[in-house]
Motif scaffolding. Sequence first.
Motif, PDB file in Angstrom:
ATOM      1  N   UNK A  93       0.829  -1.199   0.000  1.00 13.99           N
ATOM      2  CA  UNK A  93       0.000   0.000   0.000  1.00 13.99           C
ATOM      3  C   UNK A  93       0.869   1.257   0.000  1.00 13.99           C
ATOM      4  N   UNK A  94       2.056   1.161   0.612  1.00 15.96           N
ATOM      5  CA  UNK A  94       2.962   2.314   0.614  1.00 15.96           C
ATOM      6  C   UNK A  94       3.336   2.703  -0.803  1.00 15.96           C
ATOM      7  N   UNK A  95       3.614   1.697  -1.643  1.00 16.05           N
ATOM      8  CA  UNK A  95       3.938   1.978  -3.044  1.00 16.05           C
ATOM      9  C   UNK A  95       2.710   2.550  -3.757  1.00 16.05           C
ATOM     10  N   UNK A  96       1.535   2.063  -3.417  1.00 23.96           N
ATOM     11  CA  UNK A  96       0.317   2.577  -4.027  1.00 23.96           C
ATOM     12  C   UNK A  96       0.065   4.034  -3.706  1.00 23.96           C
ATOM     13  N   UNK A  97       0.579   4.503  -2.564  1.00 21.78           N
ATOM     14  CA  UNK A  97       0.382   5.905  -2.192  1.00 21.78           C
ATOM     15  C   UNK A  97       1.100   6.864  -3.139  1.00 21.78           C
ATOM     16  N   UNK A  98       1.979   6.328  -3.980  1.00 25.55           N
ATOM     17  CA  UNK A  98       2.599   7.194  -4.981  1.00 25.55           C
ATOM     18  C   UNK A  98       1.542   7.781  -5.915  1.00 25.55           C
ATOM     19  N   UNK A  99       0.371   7.233  -5.852  1.00 29.84           N
ATOM     20  CA  UNK A  99      -0.752   7.765  -6.618  1.00 29.84           C
ATOM     21  C   UNK A  99      -0.964   9.249  -6.303  1.00 29.84           C
ATOM     22  N   UNK A 100      -0.646   9.661  -5.088  1.00 25.05           N
ATOM     23  CA  UNK A 100      -0.832  11.065  -4.709  1.00 25.05           C
ATOM     24  C   UNK A 100       0.490  11.756  -4.397  1.00 25.05           C
ATOM     25  N   UNK A 101       1.530  10.997  -4.009  1.00 12.09           N
ATOM     26  CA  UNK A 101       2.811  11.645  -3.716  1.00 12.09           C
ATOM     27  C   UNK A 101       3.601  11.958  -4.986  1.00 12.09           C
ATOM     28  N   UNK A 102       3.337  11.233  -6.060  1.00  6.11           N
ATOM     29  CA  UNK A 102       3.932  11.553  -7.363  1.00  6.11           C
ATOM     30  C   UNK A 102       2.987  12.539  -8.047  1.00  6.11           C
ATOM     31  N   UNK A 103       3.405  13.811  -8.122  1.00  4.93           N
ATOM     32  CA  UNK A 103       2.513  14.867  -8.603  1.00  4.93           C
ATOM     33  C   UNK A 103       2.034  14.604 -10.030  1.00  4.93           C
ATOM     34  N   UNK A 104       2.901  14.104 -10.875  1.00  7.20           N
ATOM     35  CA  UNK A 104       2.526  13.872 -12.273  1.00  7.20           C
ATOM     36  C   UNK A 104       1.505  12.737 -12.375  1.00  7.20           C
TER      37      UNK A 104
END
Length: 586
Positions: A93-104
């Motif tokens: 799930x931590x990797x999935x949070x890149x959905x919002x932490x990766x701005x692009x």
Amino acid sequence: MASLSAAYASDRPAADPDDPPPQLGLFEADADNPRREELDRIWTLREAVLADFETLLDVTPGLADIVFGKFALREWPRRFIAGGDAIDWPTSATWGRRLVTDAKLRQLVARLVAARRLGQKVVVFSQFSDTIAYLQSVLAACRQFSRDDWKVVRLGLPGLHDEELTALLEVTATVTGATEDRDEVVNAFAPYYRIGPVRPASADGNGERRLLDDAWEASWTGAILRPIDVVLSTDVLAEGVNLQDAALLINYDVHWNPVRMIQRAGRIDRRLNPRIEHGRDFSDLAALAARLGRRVPPYYWHTHLGEPPVTVNMILPDELEQELLLRERIATKTLAIDFILGLEQGTGAEADWMASYTYQGITSLNSFQRDRAIEQIGGHHERLTRVLTTLGVRPAWAENLNGWYRARGASDASPLVGRALVGRRGGELERFTRYLEPAQKDGVPHWFWAEKHPGESMYDGWLVLDGRPENFPPHPRRDLPFHDDVATPLRAAHLLGAAELLAAAPDIEVLPGKEIGRPLMQGASALSAPKLGTEEDRRQIAIRDFYLLQLPTFDPEPSSSDPERRPSRGTPTNVDRAESGAPHAD
């Protein structure tokens, strides 16, 4: 080699950065040695190389923070050097949070969700398969979200409902060069243009026609049961693939080559099949959907007539753009293409203009190319190919038709397009194409032979097609008036006019071979201009693999937006067609 080794092993002290390298001493005895000049040129680049390296060192920490920040080492992909799907992407799930932490990526998902709400299909292009694999890995990891993870996502994407993201995951697929079921994915994504809403053959067919029918049903069954609304793809789908069901194209990275950007846009911006665009009653498809217990997949453009497809370019953050100047490079290349093609987009890349430049080349090209003849011809060609395939006709058979075809309403004086292998008997034949507007004098047709443009050469003139032996070879006559379009190279507008008229299935007759033989020999050299200009050439003329199409007009629906689509003069009302025009100065 011995000299070179000695130079490296020299006891000379280390050189100052501004001193020439010691290896140049190898060539001091031979000032004319070309290798010395090469090394001199390389040495002059040292300042630029060092400056670029310093830029890289400045940018790297920021990039590293974007990529690695807030992630423990255990959360980073393994076997990254393998590339693409071979990378061991994290599934937490931590990797999935890149959905919002990766701005692009956050902006991309927001666009995809908005498109889904509107019922739009979306194709996302990236130059790199690693990027596509990364996007898919993050989306897949979202399936592991806990309640707290969803709270974080909703903060980063305000207004997003959990079920919207879950539904998006179910209808998203990826396509790269390594995708084995590429056809199934594309069929499910763009079934109307990829498969077609009408059965290609009746159910009681046999052989090859039955196979086509089975393939149609199997493809639509997959598209109905497992629909795909979003495709993440590399440029393997950027050329030669029908994706016109899509309403939105997103360039996740802006390709350095503007031509590739145009190719991508062309996948969705050529909806040219009237049966799909104007049809509503697809009984075969409705029957199949009912048998499967599902509804007929909607076609977005049926309820959004006149709405253009949209292209979105996801460009670099301003900080990186200042260093890499990617937008400026793309803009400059786009301008170069515009100038080469004569699109008149400006006077050049002046400093003031570039400073305020906003990248919108693809948007303007989208609105322009919808009416371009060559793009529309491509759609007609694809449709005709499907029709021929359904009927068991190989398109290659058209290479040697040896026929003169005339539509109802056309006459000897109607415009025509011709294609043939022409040359002197015993010599090599060449393929020629030509557009001709005949003249008619006393009921006898004449074709114009032009060395370049009609009237520029003393050898230009009308060739009689009366079939009389004493007029073979014909002597060019200049006593009939002519104009610029009596003999021109074949243009895309001519082909488009023919395609549009033929799409309406007009009555076409094939002129009898015994009636066209000698007239064709008299006028065939008009197709090959500026070849076969002398009387002796025409006496020795040889022709084969010819195809002539004569229509009342080659521009049934003139378009003011396409300068190439000039209306042909069509069949004249006056029997003596040439006498109705103003004579051209000799």
